[in-house]
Design a protein around this motif. Sequence first.
Motif, PDB file in Angstrom:
ATOM      1  N   ILE A 130       0.893  -1.384   0.434  1.00 18.04           N
ATOM      2  CA  ILE A 130       0.001   0.185   0.153  1.00 18.04           C
ATOM      3  C   ILE A 130       0.810   1.189   0.002  1.00 18.04           C
ATOM      4  N   GLU A 131       2.286   1.171   0.739  1.00 18.44           N
ATOM      5  CA  GLU A 131       2.924   2.583   0.952  1.00 18.44           C
ATOM      6  C   GLU A 131       3.736   2.395  -0.567  1.00 18.44           C
ATOM      7  N   LYS A 132       3.568   1.719  -1.008  1.00 24.43           N
ATOM      8  CA  LYS A 132       4.876   1.576  -2.620  1.00 24.43           C
ATOM      9  C   LYS A 132       4.431   2.169  -2.985  1.00 24.43           C
ATOM     10  N   TYR A 133       2.815   1.859  -3.281  1.00 25.51           N
ATOM     11  CA  TYR A 133       1.904   2.089  -4.445  1.00 25.51           C
ATOM     12  C   TYR A 133       1.281   3.394  -4.467  1.00 25.51           C
ATOM     13  N   ALA A 134       1.455   4.062  -2.576  1.00 25.30           N
ATOM     14  CA  ALA A 134       0.631   5.118  -2.359  1.00 25.30           C
ATOM     15  C   ALA A 134      -0.870   5.014  -2.886  1.00 25.30           C
ATOM     16  N   LEU A 135      -1.122   3.407  -2.775  1.00 23.03           N
ATOM     17  CA  LEU A 135      -3.112   3.561  -2.946  1.00 23.03           C
ATOM     18  C   LEU A 135      -4.213   5.091  -2.356  1.00 23.03           C
ATOM     19  N   PHE A 136      -3.521   4.931  -0.551  1.00 20.58           N
ATOM     20  CA  PHE A 136      -4.644   5.487  -0.421  1.00 20.58           C
ATOM     21  C   PHE A 136      -4.238   7.065  -0.294  1.00 20.58           C
ATOM     22  N   ARG A 137      -3.217   7.090  -1.079  1.00 23.12           N
ATOM     23  CA  ARG A 137      -3.442   9.014  -0.750  1.00 23.12           C
ATOM     24  C   ARG A 137      -4.442   9.318  -2.284  1.00 23.12           C
ATOM     25  N   GLN A 138      -4.811  10.069  -1.648  1.00 24.88           N
ATOM     26  CA  GLN A 138      -6.344  11.145  -2.199  1.00 24.88           C
ATOM     27  C   GLN A 138      -7.247  10.087  -3.258  1.00 24.88           C
ATOM     28  N   LEU A 139      -7.698   9.060  -2.207  1.00 25.64           N
ATOM     29  CA  LEU A 139      -8.604   8.457  -2.275  1.00 25.64           C
ATOM     30  C   LEU A 139      -9.994   8.349  -1.776  1.00 25.64           C
TER      31      LEU A 139
END
Length: 110
Positions: free
Chosen positions: A24-33
């Motif tokens: 999740i951190e590596k791909y920044a999946l929660f950023r601007q979600l």
Amino acid sequence: MYTIQTNASGTRSMEISEKHLETIEKYALFRQLIDSNGIIDESVLDKLKLNVRSLIASMEENSKDLLDLCIDVIYHNNMKAYGLHQLILLYIKWEKEKEEKEEKAEESNS
């Protein structure tokens, strides 16, 4: 290994590994979600699924970590909006603990 509750009554849960959180951190999946209203509902979960599918489709290198996250967590039968909210809270807590460990390591090296 962490456990999150995936429904409000507490009858369903899901195991989340350190590797899942790192992905999740590596791909920044929660950023601007999450929208500005801060509400996590099924549309936010759908948005996450679409983002991940798009990422996987556009990747040229091995995306096993992302595929594992999809199978184990995002597309899991128990994952609903409540579970995503709990996952986001776990991720925030995990990030904070990680930062504190790094700060302590830096202090001990000084």
